[in-house]
Design a protein around this motif. Structure first.
Motif, mmCIF file in Angstrom:
data_model
loop_
_atom_site.group_PDB
_atom_site.id
_atom_site.type_symbol
_atom_site.label_atom_id
_atom_site.label_comp_id
_atom_site.label_asym_id
_atom_site.label_seq_id
_atom_site.Cartn_x
_atom_site.Cartn_y
_atom_site.Cartn_z
ATOM 1 N N LEU A 238 -6.532 -78.857 111.205
ATOM 2 C CA LEU A 238 -7.748 -78.125 110.863
ATOM 3 C C LEU A 238 -7.468 -76.628 110.766
ATOM 4 O O LEU A 238 -7.930 -75.947 109.838
ATOM 5 C CB LEU A 238 -8.839 -78.402 111.899
ATOM 6 N N ALA A 242 -7.611 -74.250 107.364
ATOM 7 C CA ALA A 242 -8.417 -73.029 107.309
ATOM 8 C C ALA A 242 -7.575 -71.817 106.906
ATOM 9 O O ALA A 242 -8.033 -70.954 106.142
ATOM 10 C CB ALA A 242 -9.085 -72.792 108.659
ATOM 11 N N ILE A 297 -15.635 -78.150 109.559
ATOM 12 C CA ILE A 297 -15.532 -77.432 108.286
ATOM 13 C C ILE A 297 -16.896 -77.183 107.657
ATOM 14 O O ILE A 297 -17.179 -76.081 107.175
ATOM 15 C CB ILE A 297 -14.625 -78.211 107.307
ATOM 16 N N ILE A 326 -12.757 -71.566 110.958
ATOM 17 C CA ILE A 326 -12.722 -72.896 110.332
ATOM 18 C C ILE A 326 -14.006 -73.200 109.574
ATOM 19 O O ILE A 326 -13.986 -73.832 108.509
ATOM 20 C CB ILE A 326 -12.473 -73.974 111.407
ATOM 21 N N THR A 329 -14.843 -73.659 105.385
ATOM 22 C CA THR A 329 -13.607 -73.536 104.604
ATOM 23 C C THR A 329 -13.420 -74.709 103.634
ATOM 24 O O THR A 329 -12.396 -75.387 103.624
ATOM 25 C CB THR A 329 -12.387 -73.433 105.538
#
Length: 887
Positions: A238, A242, A297, A326, A329
């Motif tokens: 993750l 990002a 997200i 994050i 994104t």
């Protein structure tokens, strides 16, 4: 994702252009299951004939580890898949050496986009600099070819193929440093190819990478690190995603004007029962698989509440700064759905004891409600077929059609902003855990061949048509027809198992009784005293009055039912006649006639018990024994004598089960019918003025692919033998067609005698040919057939065809397809094959939910099948009978 959003969604377009999606509260998707449970039936289950929005994107996809091949060549470095499954993808489809071939396949399909992945270990053999110039030339050549053909490139940076060197040095994605190296790799790709790529995907299916790559070890790199490793890797993925999104947003978007997202895969799941606790478990399952990555997200930068509650210290935590970094994104929601994950790679513990269901439509609606109605781009979806199947891939087409239809319904019925669909994959390739045992390509490839030529599959032709027509535009012939049937058209109902209750009235008892009002309170028979006996009357059968009254309420003109031969003649001959049952039948048909309902009576219908024959006949060979022919003629003569003055329509044999009959049985059954017809014609027609024929079970048989001659031939073969095996000698040219004889001979030469056709003497041909007054049929449904054998359980080795089901068709509770246009096609087939013979539809109907207050499915069936009969262009269609069961 596309140049323009679907019509009616200006807000979504504005949000997409602003790069950061609207944020909101999670959990609105929890109402999905209740909503779909309450949708109107059967209307919502019908196939949707409609088109997609004008700007809808149609594409195909592939992944470098699956199709590129050229393992270790031109400077390419090894990936974790090369170590996990050595040389499994070494040759594959060899796309690395056949870029022009792939481009031609895309042009043939007419796609608007092509999704493919860059091989990190091919561009950067060590995971970092130096750059492999040969790899740059290959991808540049591919992108140039796409641009020249007007095909949009959708490029995945990472599709599971981490350079092995980074796995060896850092332990792969378990180490945060790999995320930094991924950012560097992405920057290189943006600089090298960004001017020609509008749509980037950072990672494919991070759930599978994290959980099965590092927790269970089922996928490369095969690390069995347990839950902690899986959640740690997901955490790093993750953050790496990002970083790449922000890199593009800050440094490349202003000039390249592209978009970046992440391809998230998911399953769909349904509650064991529609109760709150099971629905919550389903919501939790989606949280653990899709929400694990989607919520950070698309909502708030953090994991779903259900995960944080259930996993406590096992789940890593984001800092507030990381959450902000994050959150937001993704420029669109990229979704993968289908064979890669569904029923295959969803961890059983993450289903929470609820069953999976293949429903893309419900998942799309859930995503739309859960994540504030983002634009959804389906970047992978399809099913698979056996690795032995070449080009006739019906199962694949079946599921592809289903998934596309689900997408169309999500757009048109549910208001979901789906902007594109990507069929997976362009060509056959290496299918991860399944290796080469299955195929998912639109184009077939012989992996052992030298030139690796692509062959067009049926699925490619199907998908090409869908793209050209932008969906499934309405078909004029399927539109309802307004009109009326002829004034003398017969409307009837059929009861295949007429209930016979021979209990007679108490007034037939000749005894005299007194009522003991003081002691027993019962009737006491008086000995030696009796009333005079009288003959039984039809009014003595109370059941008949009820049955007749029910029929009168329907305002029908005809009623069709079958006599039960063993009940009338238990021994098969007239040595023992059940006069009570025979009298019941006589009363029933006379009462029908009295209220102006014409009886249509079948003499014999096959049943499970003894084939519907008297026991003595069944025990001595049934229809294989010529004596059964004579027994039938004697039985028919008795029925004509006793019932004929009330019966104007006779059926000798009602729906014989042809597939269960040997050639001897077919021959004798035809002779019995013909003998019965001639008996009536010579002895009874003049006085009784009735008509007589035979009735066939005549479901329509549709080729799975009408554009394939093999499938057309397969369908014609089934119709010829299922109907023509009995109909051809009667309605045709007194014998079987040359095609049928040749087919039977071919099977005999091969040592199989399952399709033997009887030969008739000249006398028998004269007896059988023309022994009809009309063509009677029963029609219920339509079946699909093709000539492949990828499912032995569904394959008919006699006719060498495979019987199939279209999963997009409406079905009854007993899984019978409801296909109204099949009736029109079978009527036209009979007309074209046997000329202008009067046609009587003696049975048609469907089962419905026994617990439903309103039988909506049956209403739909009747309305549409009757309308198809009207459209059938059969001027000699005389009747239509619908199945019922009298109480």
């Amino acid at each position: 994702m596309p140049p323009a959003a679907p019509s009616g969604l200006p807000l979504l377009l504005a949000l997409a252009l602003s790069c950061r999606p609207l944020l909101g509260e999670p959990g609105a998707g929890a109402g999905t299951w209740t909503r779909f449970e309450r949708l109107p039936s059967p209307a919502d289950q019908l196939f949707l004939y409609d088109t997609f929005p004008a700007a809808f994107l149609w594409g195909a996809g592939s992944a470098a580890p699956q199709v590129e091949g050229a393992w270790g060549q031109d400077g390419a470095g090894p990936s974790v898949w090369d170590a996990f499954a050595p040389r499994a993808g070494a040759a594959a489809a060899d796309s690395y050496r056949h870029a022009e071939r792939d481009l031609e396949a895309l042009s043939l399909l007419g796609v608007s986009h092509y999704r493919f992945s860059l091989a990190w270990a091919r561009l950067l053999p060590n995971g970092t600099a130096p750059v492999n110039a040969a790899a740059v030339r290959y991808y540049a050549r591919l992108l140039s070819g796409l641009r020249q053909r007007g095909i949009r490139a959708v490029v995945t940076l990472y599709h599971w193929d981490l350079p092995q060197r980074l796995q060896d040095l850092y332990g792969g994605w378990q180490h945060p440093a790999v995320g930094e190296l991924f950012r560097d790799y992405a920057e290189l790709c943006f600089r090298l190819f960004g001017d020609h790529v509008r749509d980037w995907l950072t990672l494919d299916s991070p759930y599978l990478v994290a959980w099965h790559g590092y927790a269970t070890g089922r996928l490369a790199p095969g690390v069995r690190g347990g839950r902690e490793a899986g959640y740690r890797v997901a955490h790093n993925l993750l953050k790496a995603h990002a970083k790449v999104w922000h890199l593009y947003n800050d440094h490349f978007r202003p000039t390249q004007r592209g978009q970046v997202s992440i391809a998230l895969s998911s399953h769909w799941i349904k509650p064991q029962q529609m109760i709150e606790s099971d629905i919550k478990e389903c919501q939790k399952s989606l949280d653990f698989v899709l929400g694990w990555f989607a919520k950070p997200i698309f909502i708030d930068g953090d994991y779903p509440e259900s995960m944080r509650t259930n996993l406590s210290s096992t789940l890593p935590e984001f800092t507030e700064e990381e959450k902000k970094f994050i959150r937001g994104t993704a420029d669109f929601f990229a979704l993968s759905f289908g064979a890669t994950m569904s029923f295959h790679l969803v961890d059983s513990d993450m289903k929470f004891q609820q069953p999976e269901l293949l429903s893309l439509r419900q998942l799309l609606y859930w995503i739309s409600m859960e994540y504030n109605k983002p634009q959804i781009f389906i970047v992978e979806s399809s099913w698979f077929v056996s690795g032995t199947i070449k080009t006739d891939d019906f199962t694949y087409v079946n599921y592809l059609k289903y998934l596309i239809t689900d997408t169309l319904k999500a757009i048109r019925y549910d208001g979901v902003a789906v902007i594109g669909f990507t069929a997976w994959s362009l060509m056959d390739g290496f299918e991860w855990l399944r290796g080469y045992s299955v195929r998912r390509g639109l184009f077939y490839i012989d992996f052992h061949s030298h030139d690796k030529k692509l062959m067009v599959k049926s699925s490619a032709l199907f998908y090409q048509k869908v793209i050209k027509e932008n969906g499934f535009p309405p078909v004029p012939e399927n539109e309802p027809l307004e009109g009326t049937f002829p004034c003398n058209f017969a409307w009837g109902v059929t009861d295949i198992s007429l209930q016979i209750d021979t209990t007679q009235s108490q007034f037939l008892d000749p005894n005299v009784y007194v009522w003991d009002v003081h002691k027993t309170k019962k009737l006491i028979k008086v000995d030696g005293v009796g009333a005079p006996k009288r003959k039984p009357h039809c009014v003595d059968f109370a059941a008949i009055r009820l049955q007749i009254s029910l029929l009168q309420e329907m305002h029908i003109t005809h009623f069709h039912f079958s006599l039960i031969w063993p009940w009338i003649l238990p021994l098969g001959n007239e040595t023992v006649v059940n006069h009570t049952v025979l009298f019941y039948y006589e009363c029933f048909v006379s009462e029908l006639q009295r209220v102006n309902i014409t009886p249509v009576v079948a003499l014999w219908q096959p049943k499970v018990e003894n084939e519907g024959l008297p026991l003595s006949l069944a025990q001595h060979g049934g229809w294989e024994n010529p004596q059964t022919v004579q027994a039938f003629v004697a039985y028919a003569k008795l029925c004509f004598k006793k019932l004929g003055r009330h019966v104007k329509f006779w059926i000798t044999m009602n729906e014989p089960e042809v597939e269960k009959l040997t050639h001897k049985a077919v021959r004798n059954l035809l002779k019995a019918h013909a003998e019965g017809w001639h008996l009536y014609d010579k002895k009874f027609r003049k006085t009784q003025k009735g008509k007589i024929s035979i009735a066939f079970h005549a479901d329509w048989v549709e080729p799975a692919f009408p554009f394939l001659k093999n499938d057309e031939d397969a369908a014609a073969r089934v119709l010829e033998f299922d109907i023509g095996r009995l109909a051809e000698p009667i309605f045709g040219k007194s014998d079987y067609t040359d095609v049928m004889r040749q087919r039977s001979h071919q099977r005999n030469v091969l040592g199989s005698h399952d399709l033997q056709l009887p030969y008739f003497s000249e006398q028998e041909r004269k007896l059988i040919s023309g022994s009809f007054d009309f063509f009677a049929l029963s029609h219920y449904t339509t079946v699909l057939v093709n000539s492949e054998n990828d499912n032995p359980k569904a394959y008919d080795y006699h006719l060498q065809v495979q019987r199939l089901n279209d999963i997009t068709w409406l079905r009854s509770p007993r899984r019978t397809p409801v296909v109204p246009w099949g009736l029109r096609k079978i009527l036209n087939w009979v007309k074209n094959k046997y000329g202008d013979v009067p046609i009587y539809i003696l049975a048609s109907g469907i089962d419905d939910d026994p617990n439903a207050i309103e039988d909506k499915l049956r209403i739909y069936y009747l309305e549409n099948y009757i309308n198809e009969a009207l459209k059938g262009n059969c001027p000699l269609l005389r009747s239509m009978y619908l199945n019922i069961q009298l109480a």
